[in-house]
Design an enzyme around this catalytic site. Structure first.
Site, mmCIF file in Angstrom:
data_model
loop_
_atom_site.group_PDB
_atom_site.id
_atom_site.type_symbol
_atom_site.label_atom_id
_atom_site.label_comp_id
_atom_site.label_asym_id
_atom_site.label_seq_id
_atom_site.Cartn_x
_atom_site.Cartn_y
_atom_site.Cartn_z
ATOM 1 N N ARG A 78 0.755 -1.338 0.051
ATOM 2 C CA ARG A 78 0.059 0.149 -0.091
ATOM 3 C C ARG A 78 0.947 0.995 0.094
ATOM 4 O O ARG A 78 0.468 2.139 -0.768
ATOM 5 C CB ARG A 78 -0.823 -0.101 1.251
ATOM 6 C CG ARG A 78 -2.075 -1.129 1.104
ATOM 7 C CD ARG A 78 -2.977 -1.050 2.340
ATOM 8 N NE ARG A 78 -3.632 0.087 2.604
ATOM 9 C CZ ARG A 78 -4.107 0.269 3.759
ATOM 10 N NH1 ARG A 78 -3.966 -0.544 4.820
ATOM 11 N NH2 ARG A 78 -4.643 1.430 3.875
ATOM 12 N N GLN A 109 -9.986 9.967 8.456
ATOM 13 C CA GLN A 109 -9.760 8.360 8.769
ATOM 14 C C GLN A 109 -8.645 7.837 7.843
ATOM 15 O O GLN A 109 -8.272 6.669 8.031
ATOM 16 C CB GLN A 109 -10.932 7.980 8.631
ATOM 17 C CG GLN A 109 -12.163 8.432 9.485
ATOM 18 C CD GLN A 109 -13.530 7.763 9.121
ATOM 19 O OE1 GLN A 109 -14.089 6.652 9.394
ATOM 20 N NE2 GLN A 109 -14.084 8.600 8.115
ATOM 21 N N ASN A 110 -8.312 8.537 7.023
ATOM 22 C CA ASN A 110 -7.179 8.006 5.861
ATOM 23 C C ASN A 110 -5.834 7.956 6.333
ATOM 24 O O ASN A 110 -5.445 8.819 7.421
ATOM 25 C CB ASN A 110 -7.174 9.041 4.625
ATOM 26 C CG ASN A 110 -8.385 8.904 3.661
ATOM 27 O OD1 ASN A 110 -9.499 8.040 4.023
ATOM 28 N ND2 ASN A 110 -8.714 9.845 2.985
ATOM 29 N N HIS A 127 -7.050 7.632 12.493
ATOM 30 C CA HIS A 127 -6.544 6.419 12.634
ATOM 31 C C HIS A 127 -4.958 6.011 12.083
ATOM 32 O O HIS A 127 -4.616 5.078 11.501
ATOM 33 C CB HIS A 127 -7.350 5.508 11.480
ATOM 34 C CG HIS A 127 -8.812 5.435 11.548
ATOM 35 N ND1 HIS A 127 -9.819 5.071 10.576
ATOM 36 C CD2 HIS A 127 -9.687 5.693 12.716
ATOM 37 C CE1 HIS A 127 -10.920 5.181 11.032
ATOM 38 N NE2 HIS A 127 -10.743 5.590 12.320
ATOM 39 N N CYS A 155 12.944 -2.621 15.498
ATOM 40 C CA CYS A 155 13.493 -1.546 16.265
ATOM 41 C C CYS A 155 14.918 -1.572 16.585
ATOM 42 O O CYS A 155 15.249 -2.759 16.614
ATOM 43 C CB CYS A 155 12.822 -1.262 17.425
ATOM 44 S SG CYS A 155 12.974 0.265 18.299
ATOM 45 N N CYS A 157 16.147 -1.173 19.158
ATOM 46 C CA CYS A 157 15.782 -2.082 20.696
ATOM 47 C C CYS A 157 15.693 -3.539 20.544
ATOM 48 O O CYS A 157 15.892 -3.887 21.515
ATOM 49 C CB CYS A 157 15.070 -1.532 21.530
ATOM 50 S SG CYS A 157 13.190 -2.089 21.179
ATOM 51 N N THR A 195 -16.990 9.229 3.342
ATOM 52 C CA THR A 195 -16.752 8.096 4.284
ATOM 53 C C THR A 195 -18.015 7.293 4.469
ATOM 54 O O THR A 195 -19.266 7.922 4.106
ATOM 55 C CB THR A 195 -16.294 8.559 5.492
ATOM 56 O OG1 THR A 195 -16.515 7.890 6.529
ATOM 57 C CG2 THR A 195 -17.107 10.030 5.897
ATOM 58 N N GLU A 222 -22.788 7.861 -2.996
ATOM 59 C CA GLU A 222 -24.026 7.356 -2.872
ATOM 60 C C GLU A 222 -24.571 7.440 -1.217
ATOM 61 O O GLU A 222 -23.723 8.011 -0.512
ATOM 62 C CB GLU A 222 -24.057 5.614 -2.750
ATOM 63 C CG GLU A 222 -22.917 5.023 -1.963
ATOM 64 C CD GLU A 222 -22.636 3.615 -2.497
ATOM 65 O OE1 GLU A 222 -22.838 3.216 -3.621
ATOM 66 O OE2 GLU A 222 -22.008 2.866 -1.315
HETATM 67 P P1 NAD Z 1 -14.796 2.968 3.417
HETATM 68 O O1 NAD Z 1 -14.036 2.302 2.414
HETATM 69 O O2 NAD Z 1 -15.697 2.301 4.484
HETATM 70 O O3 NAD Z 1 -16.006 3.928 2.545
HETATM 71 C C1 NAD Z 1 -15.526 4.681 1.420
HETATM 72 C C2 NAD Z 1 -16.574 5.633 0.948
HETATM 73 O O4 NAD Z 1 -16.308 6.542 -0.017
HETATM 74 C C3 NAD Z 1 -18.001 4.966 0.783
HETATM 75 O O5 NAD Z 1 -19.136 5.308 1.221
HETATM 76 C C4 NAD Z 1 -17.879 5.337 -0.830
HETATM 77 O O6 NAD Z 1 -19.526 5.463 -1.140
HETATM 78 C C5 NAD Z 1 -17.219 6.586 -0.858
HETATM 79 N N1 NAD Z 1 -16.564 6.982 -1.992
HETATM 80 C C6 NAD Z 1 -15.882 6.050 -3.117
HETATM 81 N N2 NAD Z 1 -15.312 6.853 -3.959
HETATM 82 C C7 NAD Z 1 -15.761 8.105 -3.949
HETATM 83 C C8 NAD Z 1 -15.606 9.286 -4.800
HETATM 84 N N3 NAD Z 1 -14.688 9.233 -5.525
HETATM 85 N N4 NAD Z 1 -16.108 10.358 -3.970
HETATM 86 C C9 NAD Z 1 -16.947 10.511 -2.877
HETATM 87 N N5 NAD Z 1 -17.041 9.283 -2.326
HETATM 88 C C10 NAD Z 1 -16.621 8.486 -2.519
HETATM 89 O O7 NAD Z 1 -13.982 4.147 4.009
HETATM 90 P P2 NAD Z 1 -13.968 4.814 5.342
HETATM 91 O O8 NAD Z 1 -15.430 5.276 5.673
HETATM 92 O O9 NAD Z 1 -12.933 6.004 5.442
HETATM 93 O O10 NAD Z 1 -13.862 3.978 6.606
HETATM 94 C C11 NAD Z 1 -12.801 3.198 6.888
HETATM 95 C C12 NAD Z 1 -11.310 2.778 6.965
HETATM 96 O O11 NAD Z 1 -10.648 2.709 5.900
HETATM 97 C C13 NAD Z 1 -10.866 3.825 7.911
HETATM 98 O O12 NAD Z 1 -10.381 3.179 8.921
HETATM 99 C C14 NAD Z 1 -9.633 4.202 6.902
HETATM 100 O O13 NAD Z 1 -8.168 4.216 7.932
HETATM 101 C C15 NAD Z 1 -9.502 3.120 6.039
HETATM 102 N N6 NAD Z 1 -9.054 3.214 4.551
HETATM 103 C C16 NAD Z 1 -8.054 4.545 4.386
HETATM 104 C C17 NAD Z 1 -7.502 4.616 3.181
HETATM 105 C C18 NAD Z 1 -6.613 5.596 2.766
HETATM 106 O O14 NAD Z 1 -5.941 6.071 3.550
HETATM 107 N N7 NAD Z 1 -6.715 6.011 1.545
HETATM 108 C C19 NAD Z 1 -7.664 3.508 2.111
HETATM 109 C C20 NAD Z 1 -8.938 2.312 2.539
HETATM 110 C C21 NAD Z 1 -9.423 2.399 3.749
#
Ligand code: NAD
Length: 255
Positions: A78, A109-110, A127, A155, A157, A195, A222
Site C-alpha cells: 500500500r 480517517q485516511n 486512524h 526497532c 531496541c 466516508t 451514494e
Molecule cells: P470506506 O472504504 O468504508 O468507505 C468509502 C466511502 O467513500 C464509501 O461510502 C463510498 O461510497 C465513498 N466513495 C468512494 N469513492 C468516492 C468518490 N470518488 N467520491 C466520494 N465518495 C466516494 O472508508 P472509510 O469510511 O474511510 O472507512 C474506513 C477505514 O478505511 C478507515 O479506517 C481508513 O483508515 C481506512 N482506509 C483508508 C484508506 C486511505 O488512507 N486512503 C484507504 C482504504 C481504507
C-alpha cells in the site's frame, strides 16, 4: 428551521454553498472515498480492499502477531501504491479551504498522507498514518519517508516495529479523538466527504455538530447512514463536487 429526520427533497446546491459561505468555523471529515480518485482503493464497496483481503488477518493485532511479515508486506504494497499516487482535486480543494477559513480543522480517517501532500498543514489523523512505525515494545513512533523494501522492520531496541495505524478492535489515539470531537462540536459546518459513516467513533462526529447547532453536509458517491440526519447530502465524485461547490465560494459572482 432545521428539518428533522430524512429530507423529503434534497436541499439545493445553493443551500450547501450558503452554509459554507456563512461559516466561520469549519470542520472537514474525510474517509477513503476522498483518495479513491487518486487510485487508492477504499475498504468497502465497488473495488473495496476487503473484497480481496481478510481484515482480521491484515489489520488486527492478532493477525500481526501470527504473521508480521504478511501484514508488513501488505502495508509496504500500500505504501508503494500511495507513493506513486497524487493528491486529486478533492484534496486540493480541502487544502484551499484550510487557507480560507479562520477556524478550520481537517479530520481524516485516511492513513495515506495525501492531505498533507496537497498542502493541509493541520491534519488530525484519527486512524494514524501508514508513513509511521511504532515500536511494539515501548511505543516509540518514527516517520518513514519511502516505502519499506525489507519487512518486517525491527526497532533499534530489537523489538518488532508495527505500522502506526489503528487496527480493528484498538482504541483511537486519545488526543486525536478529543481534538476531532472538539472541532466537530464547535463547527458551524461539518463537511463529511467520502466516508461510509460506518466506522465509529468517526461516524459519531456529525451527531456532535448537530447537537451543538451546526450544519452537516455530506458528499459521497451514494447514500450512507449519515444521509438521514445530514442537513444536505450531494451524491457524486468528491473530485468533481468539491471544486464545483468551492468555485462558487471563492468566486461568488461567477466571474
Ligand atoms: P470506506 O472504504 O468504508 O468507505 C468509502 C466511502 O467513500 C464509501 O461510502 C463510498 O461510497 C465513498 N466513495 C468512494 N469513492 C468516492 C468518490 N470518488 N467520491 C466520494 N465518495 C466516494 O472508508 P472509510 O469510511 O474511510 O472507512 C474506513 C477505514 O478505511 C478507515 O479506517 C481508513 O483508515 C481506512 N482506509 C483508508 C484508506 C486511505 O488512507 N486512503 C484507504 C482504504 C481504507
Amino acid at each position: 428551521m432545521r428539518a428533522s429526520g430524512p429530507a423529503t427533497s434534497a436541499p439545493s446546491l445553493d443551500t450547501v454553498v450558503d452554509h459554507l459561505r456563512r461559516a466561520r468555523a469549519v470542520c472537514v471529515l474525510t474517509g477513503a472515498g476522498v483518495s479513491a480518485e487518486s487510485g487508492i482503493p477504499t475498504f468497502r464497496g465497488g473495488d473495496g480492499l476487503w473484497d480481496r483481503y481478510d481484515p482480521a488477518e491484515l489489520a488486527s493485532e492478532a493477525g500481526f502477531r501470527r504473521d508480521p511479515r504478511l501484514v508488513w508486506e501488505w502495508y509496504a504494497f500500500r505504501q508503494r501504491a500511495i507513493a506513486s499516487a497524487r493528491p486529486n482535486a478533492a484534496h486540493e480543494t480541502i487544502a484551499a479551504m484550510e487557507r480560507h477559513y479562520p477556524r478550520f480543522t481537517l479530520v481524516t480517517q485516511n492513513v495515506d498522507g495525501l492531505h498533507q501532500r496537497a498542502g493541509n498543514a493541520k491534519v488530525v489523523e484519527l486512524h494514524g498514518s501508514i508513513w509511521r512505525t511504532r515500536c511494539t515494545r515501548d511505543g516509540t513512533v518514527a516517520a518513514i519517508s519511502e516505502p519499506l523494501t525489507s519487512v518486517p522492520p525491527m526497532c533499534r531496541c530489537g523489538a518488532l516495529l508495527r505500522p502506526d495505524v489503528t487496527w480493528f478492535g484498538e482504541p483511537l489515539d486519545r488526543t486525536a479523538l478529543e481534538t476531532a470531537m472538539s472541532a466537530a462540536s464547535g463547527a458551524d459546518v461539518l463537511l463529511v466527504v467520502g466516508t461510509s459513516s460506518a466506522v465509529y467513533p468517526a461516524a459519531a462526529l456529525p451527531g456532535l455538530t448537530r447537537k451543538a447547532g451546526g450544519k452537516v453536509i455530506e458528499l459521497n458517491l451514494e447514500p450512507t447512514p449519515l444521509s438521514a440526519i445530514a442537513d444536505a447530502s450531494r451524491f457524486g465524485e468528491a473530485g468533481t463536487l468539491l471544486p464545483s461547490i468551492w468555485s462558487r465560494i471563492e468566486n461568488p459572482k461567477g466571474l
